[in-house]
Design a protein around this motif. Sequence first.
Motif, PDB file in Angstrom:
ATOM      1  N   GLY A  37       0.786  -1.235   0.000  1.00 22.22           N
ATOM      2  CA  GLY A  37       0.000   0.000   0.000  1.00 22.22           C
ATOM      3  C   GLY A  37       0.813   1.276   0.000  1.00 22.22           C
ATOM      4  N   VAL A  65      -2.075  -4.516  -1.743  1.00 22.16           N
ATOM      5  CA  VAL A  65      -3.200  -3.846  -1.102  1.00 22.16           C
ATOM      6  C   VAL A  65      -2.960  -2.347  -1.284  1.00 22.16           C
ATOM      7  CG1 VAL A  65      -3.668  -5.649   0.614  1.00 22.16           C
ATOM      8  CG2 VAL A  65      -2.074  -3.792   1.175  1.00 22.16           C
ATOM      9  N   TYR A  71      -6.204   6.278  -1.368  1.00 23.73           N
ATOM     10  CA  TYR A  71      -7.621   6.635  -1.252  1.00 23.73           C
ATOM     11  C   TYR A  71      -7.820   8.161  -1.271  1.00 23.73           C
ATOM     12  CZ  TYR A  71      -9.442   1.979  -0.058  1.00 23.73           C
ATOM     13  OH  TYR A  71      -9.843   0.663  -0.094  1.00 23.73           O
ATOM     14  N   GLU A  76      -9.845   5.414  -5.729  1.00 21.82           N
ATOM     15  CA  GLU A  76      -9.222   4.111  -5.465  1.00 21.82           C
ATOM     16  C   GLU A  76      -9.716   2.995  -6.385  1.00 21.82           C
ATOM     17  OE1 GLU A  76     -10.745   5.942  -3.207  1.00 21.82           O
ATOM     18  OE2 GLU A  76     -12.466   4.819  -2.446  1.00 21.82           O
ATOM     19  N   GLU A  92      -8.620  -6.583  -1.295  1.00 21.19           N
ATOM     20  CA  GLU A  92      -9.228  -5.767  -0.245  1.00 21.19           C
ATOM     21  C   GLU A  92     -10.211  -6.657   0.514  1.00 21.19           C
ATOM     22  OE1 GLU A  92      -8.544  -3.307   1.330  1.00 21.19           O
ATOM     23  OE2 GLU A  92     -10.366  -2.807   2.401  1.00 21.19           O
ATOM     24  N   VAL A 110      -5.659  -6.968   3.053  1.00 20.77           N
ATOM     25  CA  VAL A 110      -6.616  -5.898   3.335  1.00 20.77           C
ATOM     26  C   VAL A 110      -5.821  -4.634   3.684  1.00 20.77           C
ATOM     27  CG1 VAL A 110      -6.824  -6.320   5.836  1.00 20.77           C
ATOM     28  CG2 VAL A 110      -8.754  -5.346   4.596  1.00 20.77           C
ATOM     29  N   LYS A 111      -6.368  -3.476   3.323  1.00 15.10           N
ATOM     30  CA  LYS A 111      -5.710  -2.226   3.714  1.00 15.10           C
ATOM     31  C   LYS A 111      -5.622  -2.137   5.234  1.00 15.10           C
ATOM     32  CE  LYS A 111      -8.272   1.475   3.496  1.00 15.10           C
ATOM     33  NZ  LYS A 111      -8.464   1.780   4.943  1.00 15.10           N
ATOM     34  N   GLY A 140     -11.922  -3.883   9.061  1.00 15.09           N
ATOM     35  CA  GLY A 140     -10.738  -4.313   8.321  1.00 15.09           C
ATOM     36  C   GLY A 140     -10.153  -5.594   8.901  1.00 15.09           C
ATOM     37  N   GLN A 143     -12.410  -8.502   8.046  1.00 17.47           N
ATOM     38  CA  GLN A 143     -12.203  -8.916   6.646  1.00 17.47           C
ATOM     39  C   GLN A 143     -10.948  -9.771   6.525  1.00 17.47           C
ATOM     40  OE1 GLN A 143     -12.016  -5.128   4.676  1.00 17.47           O
ATOM     41  NE2 GLN A 143     -14.128  -5.260   3.964  1.00 17.47           N
ATOM     42  N   THR A 163      -1.048  -6.313   4.771  1.00 23.34           N
ATOM     43  CA  THR A 163      -1.854  -5.149   5.166  1.00 23.34           C
ATOM     44  C   THR A 163      -1.050  -3.868   4.927  1.00 23.34           C
ATOM     45  OG1 THR A 163      -1.049  -5.139   7.466  1.00 23.34           O
ATOM     46  CG2 THR A 163      -2.991  -6.491   6.991  1.00 23.34           C
TER      47      THR A 163
END
Length: 246
Positions: A37, A65, A71, A76, A92, A110-111, A140, A143, A163
């Motif tokens: 990310g 991710v 964002y 995004e 995600e 996942v973020k 999050g 998830q 992440t």
Amino acid sequence: MRVAAVGDVHLAPDVAGRHRAGLVGIAEHADVLLLAGDLTRHGTPEEAVVVASEYADLGVPVVAVLGDHDYHSGAEPKVADLLVEAGVTVLEGEGLVLDLPAGRLGIGGVKGFGLGFAGRCGSDVGEPEMRAFSRHGREGAEQLARALRGLDDVGVDVKVALTHYAPVEETLLGEPPEIWPFLGNYLLGEAIDAGGCDLAVHGHAHAGREKGTTLGGVRVRNVAQPVIRAAYAVYEVSATRVLVGT
Ligand SMILES: [Fe+2]
Ligand SMILES: [Fe+2]
């Protein structure tokens, strides 16, 4: 299995092409590349085009991710689409299984979000804004837990959590403690332990440190580029433990 990872490259048109040189030949050193990310500075499609061209056709699967910066412009979905068009898998809250020469790799990605750490975290009481902050942090982690559980149904040799936000405090050392609730979330760490991961990689903490461990003993690596100071770091992983970390 050799897992390469980097985060927080924060690319933009003014540095287009500069990262590519460090990625050439990655297939000789790694079986997969994870992007943790903050791949762009402001989350614009123009910046995502640079990311896409930098990480396309590397000869290894690339799995990403997004991070908070990705964002920032509200674009995004377009950022993710541009990466997918370049062959990058963007997760995600999902799991992915890769059949690699070294074995079957499962990745839960996942973020994530901030929240803080046990005893010093956001709560579900008070203003709607605070409850929304806490809810996003909790969701999050939920998830991630679901994605990791789903990998068990398929059956994998190695399980890795990817992440952007940090799952433990240890890799935040060096960052001011006052901002830790915005850098990580202990529920991510709980999800990683419950999921039985062999390795967890994250970014976001530019001034943190590389190595940490969850309460359950899972190796955590902060691969933010300002921390690892390289195009990527490579971690050798077996089904039960990290053998070598660089
Ligand atoms: Fe960042
Ligand atoms: Fe970030």
